[in-house]
Design an enzyme around this catalytic site. Structure first.
Site, PDB file in Angstrom:
ATOM      1  N   TYR A 156       0.842  -1.196  -0.132  1.00 11.94           N
ATOM      2  CA  TYR A 156       0.068   0.110   0.194  1.00 11.94           C
ATOM      3  C   TYR A 156       0.795   1.089  -0.152  1.00 11.94           C
ATOM      4  CZ  TYR A 156      -3.611   3.480   1.760  1.00 11.94           C
ATOM      5  OH  TYR A 156      -4.612   4.424   1.707  1.00 11.94           O
ATOM      6  N   ASP A 251       8.978   2.734   0.297  1.00 15.29           N
ATOM      7  CA  ASP A 251       7.903   3.519   0.995  1.00 15.29           C
ATOM      8  C   ASP A 251       8.220   2.769   2.251  1.00 15.29           C
ATOM      9  OD1 ASP A 251       5.724   4.576   2.243  1.00 15.29           O
ATOM     10  OD2 ASP A 251       4.390   3.893   0.534  1.00 15.29           O
ATOM     11  N   LYS A 279       3.970   8.510   9.479  1.00 14.34           N
ATOM     12  CA  LYS A 279       3.384   7.821  10.842  1.00 14.34           C
ATOM     13  C   LYS A 279       4.286   8.292  11.703  1.00 14.34           C
ATOM     14  CE  LYS A 279       0.688   4.578   8.463  1.00 14.34           C
ATOM     15  NZ  LYS A 279       0.601   3.830   7.226  1.00 14.34           N
TER      16      LYS A 279
HETATM   17  C1  LIG Z   1       0.066   4.362   5.912  1.00 13.32           C
HETATM   18  C2  LIG Z   1       0.793   4.184   4.752  1.00 13.32           C
HETATM   19  C3  LIG Z   1       0.530   5.008   3.746  1.00 13.32           C
HETATM   20  C4  LIG Z   1      -0.480   6.095   3.495  1.00 13.32           C
HETATM   21  O1  LIG Z   1      -0.166   6.950   4.556  1.00 13.32           O
HETATM   22  P1  LIG Z   1      -1.355   8.215   4.999  1.00 13.32           P
HETATM   23  O2  LIG Z   1      -1.025   9.027   5.756  1.00 13.32           O
HETATM   24  O3  LIG Z   1      -2.420   7.188   5.559  1.00 13.32           O
HETATM   25  O4  LIG Z   1      -2.047   8.598   3.560  1.00 13.32           O
HETATM   26  C5  LIG Z   1       1.369   4.748   2.611  1.00 13.32           C
HETATM   27  N1  LIG Z   1       2.309   4.028   2.534  1.00 13.32           N
HETATM   28  C6  LIG Z   1       2.520   3.066   3.641  1.00 13.32           C
HETATM   29  C7  LIG Z   1       3.509   1.935   3.388  1.00 13.32           C
HETATM   30  C8  LIG Z   1       1.539   3.094   4.726  1.00 13.32           C
HETATM   31  O5  LIG Z   1       1.770   2.278   5.819  1.00 13.32           O
END
Ligand SMILES: *Cc1c(COP(=O)(O)O)cnc(C)c1O
Length: 461
Positions: A156, A251, A279
């Site tokens: 994701y 990511d 995060k």
């Molecule tokens: C949570 C997440 C996102 C998206 O971040 P948001 O702040 O919810 O838009 C993108 N990449 C990874 C790997 C994530 O865990």
């Protein structure tokens, strides 16, 4: 801290105020929530409405208390309402909440990030992980002239169009691997490969030579449950990217500062060209970042032509929260990461023992304070990619989830999310969790494995 009693069937009045709150919320917001997973659709329950959090615990509006492993899906590595974070945000807030002009706090956090993360020479702060991935992808496309992106099935990268193809977590649980509204042309520019499969990446790069903007990957996949990289996988990606001249994008929105001060790239010794953070870096306020090699990042406006901007980017409250959290993690020679490792290992071992006692087949995966729990058909069967992850029993997970909730432990309301341990998860919190888990595994084991739910088509890809 008192544990909730665990009744055989929860009396309706126990969640009465949450139920009323959710009913009203549904009138005003889609599903009554601002992010789909929160609606509890994948576990067949009504969501509890949260009033407050402190350390490892949250309290709902009915006054029920829970040990929390959601951790706001990753940011809260110090637990809820961490005193250092609250103090820093309070101080920043008294000086004004946003300026749209430069502040010293931005440079300080940028320096902290650049010093810590091997692949980041220059960084830009944004407001969400979605925005970070979207901006990094635009930069990669501009720098290479390629329009395609290679993406792993089940990873994701936020909900930007090009990345919302075979995404994990909520998308997986809802059985919508991609969304209506994503133009077919955009989706078609995204090349899908299974996680942990280097041959598939090599084939994609050879077939689409000169068209690829970047290879995007979660270095530790955390949005299909937790799936660690196989030995050599990340090194192999680096070598393929070098051979074909494709930028490697890690990511690390979930893994960044979660698994190590140097993020997953530091832990595995593989340096990407571009990195997304989020995060933990924002300390629980809306904040994320993208960064990378100097010559790439200097193409971002105003040093270069690649446009990207944000009214609230580098927000002073978010900078203060992120700085306080990263400083606390770095204190005493990064002692926090050793504590997280010890608590998480204890939790994982405890869960495995209890599942075995209950006759509930289980596979656990873990990197530091990220834990994956899979209700597999055969005990201990490996989970290496999305096909393995989605072969688990979501029905058993739902039974486990409900029993844990009623016993005062709150987990993510979907089988494809990580558990997040914080430094506030002390012995008492872990013991409370394990006390709840024995009966919950028994409830899962008593539930038929096969789910009546529709599996997403990607499960068979
Ligand atoms: C949570 C997440 C996102 C998206 O971040 P948001 O702040 O919810 O838009 C993108 N990449 C990874 C790997 C994530 O865990």
């Amino acid at each position: 801290m008192t544990a909730n009693p665990a009744p055989a069937a929860p009396p309706a009045e126990r969640y009465a105020r949450s139920a009323a709150s959710h009913a009203e919320a549904k009138r005003y917001m889609p599903g009554g929530v601002n992010s789909p997973v929160r609606a509890y659709r994948a576990v067949g329950r009504e969501p509890v409405t949260i009033r407050s959090g402190a350390g490892a615990w949250v309290t709902d509006v009915d006054g029920n208390r829970y040990v929390d492993y959601v951790g706001s899906y990753g940011p809260l590595i110090l637990g809820h309402a961490a005193p250092q974070v609250l103090a820093a945000v309070g101080e920043a807030m008294r000086n004004g909440t946003t300026f749209g002009m430069p502040t010293e706090a931005e440079t300080r956090l940028a320096r902290t990030v650049v010093d810590a993360v091997p692949g980041v020479d220059v960084v830009r702060f944004v407001n969400s992980g979605t925005e970070a991935a979207m901006s990094a992808l635009r930069l990669a496309r501009a720098a290479t002239g390629g329009h395609r992106v290679i993406k792993c099935i089940g990873c994701y990268h936020g909900h930007t169009d090009a990345m919302l193809v075979s995404a994990g977590s909520a998308a997986t649980s809802l059985g919508v691997p991609s969304s209506p509204g994503v133009p077919a042309a955009v989706a078609a520019s995204t090349l899908l490969v299974p996680f942990n499969d280097l041959d598939a990446v090599e084939r994609a790069m050879a077939t689409h030579r000169g068209e690829i903007a970047c290879m995007a990957v979660e270095p530790i996949a955390g949005n299909m449950g937790l799936v660690p990289p196989a030995p050599g996988y990340l090194q192999g990606l680096r070598a393929l990217c070098d051979r074909f001249g494709v930028p490697l994008l890690f990511d690390e929105v979930m893994t960044g500062f979660r698994v190590d001060h140097g993020c997953a790239q530091g832990l595995y010794g593989v340096t990407p060209d571009l990195t997304c953070l989020g995060k933990v870096v924002g300390g629980g306020l809306p904040c994320a970042a993208y960064g990378g090699r100097e010559e790439l990042m200097r193409q971002v406006a105003p040093d270069g032509p690649v446009y990207q901007a944000g009214t609230l980017s580098g927000n002073p409250l978010a900078m203060a929260a992120g700085q306080a959290q990263l400083d606390a993690l770095a204190a005493d020679g990064f002692a926090a990461y050793r504590r997280l490792e010890a608590a998480s290992a204890r939790l994982e071992e405890g869960l495995r023992g209890l599942a075995a006692d209950a006759g509930c087949p289980l596979t656990t995966t873990r990197v530091g304070s990220m834990l994956g729990v899979f209700f597999v058909e055969e005990d201990g069967s490996p989970v290496r990619d999305y096909a393995d992850a989605t072969a688990q029993s979501t029905r058993r997970y739902a039974a486990f989830f409900g029993a844990m909730l009623d016993a005062g432990v709150i987990l993510a309301p979907a089988a494809f999310e990580c558990w997040f341990v914080s430094t506030a998860h002390d012995d008492e919190a872990i013991e409370h969790t394990l006390a709840a888990a024995g009966p919950a595994f028994a409830a899962a084991a008593a539930t038929p494995f096969r789910s009546a739910e529709v599996r997403s088509p990607e499960a068979d890809a």
